[in-house]
Design an enzyme around this catalytic site. Structure first.
Site, PDB file in Angstrom:
ATOM      1  N   TYR A 296       0.643  -1.261  -0.078  1.00 19.08           N
ATOM      2  CA  TYR A 296       0.129  -0.111   0.281  1.00 19.08           C
ATOM      3  C   TYR A 296       1.091   1.253   0.214  1.00 19.08           C
ATOM      4  CZ  TYR A 296      -3.415   3.258   1.016  1.00 19.08           C
ATOM      5  OH  TYR A 296      -4.648   3.896   0.543  1.00 19.08           O
TER       6      TYR A 296
ATOM      7  N   SER B 206      -6.359   0.906  -4.138  1.00 17.70           N
ATOM      8  CA  SER B 206      -6.327   2.468  -4.108  1.00 17.70           C
ATOM      9  C   SER B 206      -5.036   3.268  -3.718  1.00 17.70           C
ATOM     10  CB  SER B 206      -7.120   2.705  -2.921  1.00 17.70           C
ATOM     11  OG  SER B 206      -7.446   3.983  -1.996  1.00 17.70           O
TER      12      SER B 206
ATOM     13  N   ASP C 190     -17.712   4.326  -8.518  1.00 16.15           N
ATOM     14  CA  ASP C 190     -16.820   4.953  -7.775  1.00 16.15           C
ATOM     15  C   ASP C 190     -16.119   6.612  -7.398  1.00 16.15           C
ATOM     16  OD1 ASP C 190     -14.476   5.080  -5.679  1.00 16.15           O
ATOM     17  OD2 ASP C 190     -13.049   3.438  -6.894  1.00 16.15           O
TER      18      ASP C 190
ATOM     19  N   HIS D 299     -16.139   2.105  -4.362  1.00 14.02           N
ATOM     20  CA  HIS D 299     -14.727   2.028  -3.417  1.00 14.02           C
ATOM     21  C   HIS D 299     -13.966   0.370  -3.065  1.00 14.02           C
ATOM     22  CE1 HIS D 299     -10.403   3.474  -4.165  1.00 14.02           C
ATOM     23  NE2 HIS D 299     -10.555   3.380  -2.898  1.00 14.02           N
TER      24      HIS D 299
END
Length: 709
Positions: free
Chosen positions: A481, A561, A645, A680
């Site tokens: 991430y 993301s 989203d 999302h």
């Protein structure tokens, strides 16, 4: 994924196409759009895909899904991967219990329910009662619970719902005695929960103004305001508590103190961790109006209220302490010069703090694994909570007067267990352990350390079958991430379990940009230093190859993301290192991300292309959309996104995929899987989760020619 366009419309788009591994990609129209950034001209030929509501974009989505569906349906790994994922997903999941009034509350999913159900009971030994079952809110399960807040007396439940994956919420109030909703209805809420006053007569919440007819929700009316809603009144009559028309980036998070005498207001300006802090007296536990008083509005550090007790406000902060500390603030004299350190900064990053039973429970990360220490009200260290192993513990909520708290514990191979902690005795007991089809005894997790390009040392967690043979042939999935101060710590997921059961190795890298080692670690992966994040992830991949866990032919990467940005950037920079890449709902256009919905709030981590020539140059150098290398041999890529989203808008994934398909990047497939009526990820129904994530694993397995039984 359902196709809603006529067959002829899809066929027309497929008429002219690029060829790759027998695939015919939809032809994507290009436009003559060029933007200038500090004398640099940048083409944006797929700008029209930013309008996700246009008929042309919807036709493009249907055409892309038709290609992707055909490819996925032909994979022999798809059905067995879905079967494995479904079997592993089908187990009882219990949320962390908490107490309010005379009731305990917790969530439960019997296994394959689309949404978790909310239960309550007067005691943990009583038969639970259903407080709210979101599965009845929509036929397809896409309307999800977005938040819940019981009143202080435990009689009422305020809850938020969101539809089709949107961040927009509507809040209602349910009477738990009758099971019926009251007339109260609160709309235009986003990024907010509800905080009840101690008299249970109303709650605080933050919302945006409703747009006027034909007006886009942006500009003058797109900023948060803090309100108080009194039960039985219309939303139009709610009392405005705080706003800042001079700085419309302000947002509000609220919490009422345990004694009910104080409203604690956290003021955020972006997705970063720095915030302001204000307080508002609540005489006799009721809202009587008034103006919030600032404790600090410098936005120079993180300030998280932990407890208000005996005239003191205890706050967790990284002001002058990158790894975090606790300070005590005299509410009668709150000037920073008078703040006293209660628990000093230590060698590990303080990631959480709560006040329960007259004790301070402090959570730390030691090389990305949780430690929990118990301190007295005076800050003196008393003991440590015994955890089952090296993993992740969360929870520890409650009030100053409570005698107990609950927490969950998990690792890459341990499904989340719920434990009860007796604050007075310091004893921990198992409350609930799930029964699953995953045999954790067959697998093991180990922590290794990787050295990045600039010499920085970072942890990686490797889960694999016991006795793993290190010969470079293991199908390996690397996840990361690296942003927004979010720590990546070892936790069980069905995706991990399914990949392990399919015969793979799962690796999670704790890279810079996250919160694993405090604010300095986070800041080392932001703005002009963002390349450090990619270097760390590449170093993790190189370590796996060097140590013969995997090889470039058996190494895949995945992230969502901000992690989708990570995967897109790293794929461009080192296409030779990976066999497959799956960026999910990624931020792919780093020059224009701030122009969409909440994108402006990410500038604390990313910077903006308009900030300076130096910032533009840095963003342009790694932006996934702008750095696809035509002529390089790329791994197999499957982009995933949701057509609804409204956080990372699908245009990021649409434009990136169109550019990737138009470039000469070798024969491996370049696909996009677009979930319809989805956002999302939060609140996604179980059926869609299983379908999407099993498809991701099947795609990776197919790329590596891994047989799945």
């Amino acid at each position: 994924m359902k196709l809603t366009l006529p067959t002829l419309a899809i066929a027309a788009m497929l008429a002219t196409s690029a060829q790759a591994q027998g695939l015919s990609y939809p032809a994507t129209r290009q436009v003559d759009q060029v933007d200038t950034y500090f004398d640099t001209k940048v083409a944006d030929p797929y700008r029209w895909l930013e309008d996700d509501n246009s008929a042309e974009t919807k036709a493009w989505v249907a055409a892309q899904n038709a290609v992707t569906d055909k490819f996925l349906e032909a994979m022999p790994q798809r059905l067995p991967a879905r079967r494995i994922y479904t079997e592993l997903y089908n187990f009882e999941r219990i949320g962390i219990p908490f107490h309010e009034g005379d009731r305990y509350f917790w969530t439960r999913n019997d296994g394959l329910q689309q949404q978790n159900v909310i239960y309550w009971a007067k005691s943990l030994k009583d038969s639970p009662q259903v407080a709210l079952d979101p599965n009845g809110l929509s036929k397809d399960g896409t309307v999800a619970l977005s938040g819940l807040a019981p009143s202080r007396d435990g009689r009422l439940l305020a809850y938020g719902v969101a539809g089709a994956g949107s961040d927009w919420q509507t809040w209602k109030v349910r009477d738990l005695a009758t099971g019926q909703d009251l007339a109260d209805k609160i709309e235009w809420i986003k990024f907010s929960s509800a905080s009840w006053t101690a008299d249970s007569k109303g709650f605080f919440y933050a919302r945006y103004d409703a747009p006027k007819e034909g007006e886009a929700l942006k500009g003058a009316n797109y900023f948060q305001k803090l309100y108080y809603h009194r039960l039985g009144t219309a939303q139009a009559d709610d009392v405005l508590v705080a706003e800042n028309r001079d700085d419309k980036e302000w947002g509000f998070g609220t919490e009422v103190s345990d004694d009910g005498q104080l409203l604690l207001i956290s003021v955020w300006k972006s997705a970063g961790s720095k915030n302001g802090l204000m307080v508002l007296p609540l005489p006799k536990g009721a809202f009587a109006g008034g103006k919030p008083q600032p404790i600090t509005l410098d936005f120079d550090a993180q300030y998280v209220p932990v407890a208000a007790h005996a005239g003191q406000l205890i706050v967790k902060t990284d002001k002058g302490a990158p790894r975090g500390k606790l300070v005590s603030i005299d509410l009668k004299h709150p000037a920073p010069a008078g703040w006293k350190t209660l628990v000093a900064e230590g060698p590990d990053a303080m990631t959480g703090a709560s006040a329960v039973g007259g004790r301070l429970l402090l959570s730390y990360l030691h090389d990305a694994a949780t430690l929990v220490r118990v301190h007295g009200a005076d800050g003196k260290r008393l003991s440590e909570v015994k955890l089952p192993g090296v993993g992740t513990a969360s929870g520890f909520g409650g009030r100053w007067s409570d005698s107990e708290t609950f927490f969950s514990y998990t690792s890459l191979t341990t499904p989340a267990e719920i434990h009860r902690f007796d604050v007075k005795t310091g004893k921990t007991e198992l409350f609930k352990k799930p029964k699953t089809a995953f045999d954790a005894d067959e697998f093991e997790t180990r922590r290794e350390f990787v050295t990045s390009k600039d010499g920085t040392r970072l942890p990686v967690f490797i889960a694999a079958k016991k006795g793993l043979k290190l010969d470079g042939t293991n199908p390996t999935l690397l996840y990361g991430y690296g942003g927004f101060d979010i720590a990546m710590t070892p936790a069980y997921s069905v995706t991990v379990a399914a990949w392990l059961k399919m015969g793979g190795v799962y690796v999670m890298a704790s890279i810079r940009g996250g919160g694993e080692y405090g604010s300095a670690w986070h800041e080392a992966g932001t703005q002009l230093k963002k390349q450090n994040v990619f270097d760390d992830f590449i170093a993790a991949g190189e370590w796996l190859v060097k140590n013969k866990v995997a090889s470039p032919a058996t190494l895949a990467i995945n992230g969502g993301s901000n992690g989708g940005l990570l995967v897109g950037a790293v794929t461009n920079q080192r296409p030779d290192l990976f066999a497959a890449a799956v960026p999910q709902v990624g931020v792919m256009d780093m020059l224009r991300y701030q122009n969409f919905t909440i994108g402006w709030a990410w500038a604390t981590d990313y910077g903006k292309s308009s900030d300076s020539p130096e910032m533009f140059k840095a963003l342009y150098a790694y932006s996934p959309l702008h750095n696809i290398k035509s002529g390089a041999k790329y791994p197999a890529v499957m982009v995933t996104t949701g057509d609804h989203d409204d956080r990372v808008v699908p245009a990021h994934s649409f434009k990136y995929t169109a550019t990737l398909q138009a470039a000469d990047t070798g024969p491996a497939p370049k696909l996009i899987r677009i979930e319809t009526n989805a956002g999302h990820g939060a609140g996604k129904p179980t059926s869609k989760i299983i379908e999407e994530r099993s498809d991701i694993l099947a795609f990776i397995a197919h790329t590596m020619k891994l047989e799945v039984k």
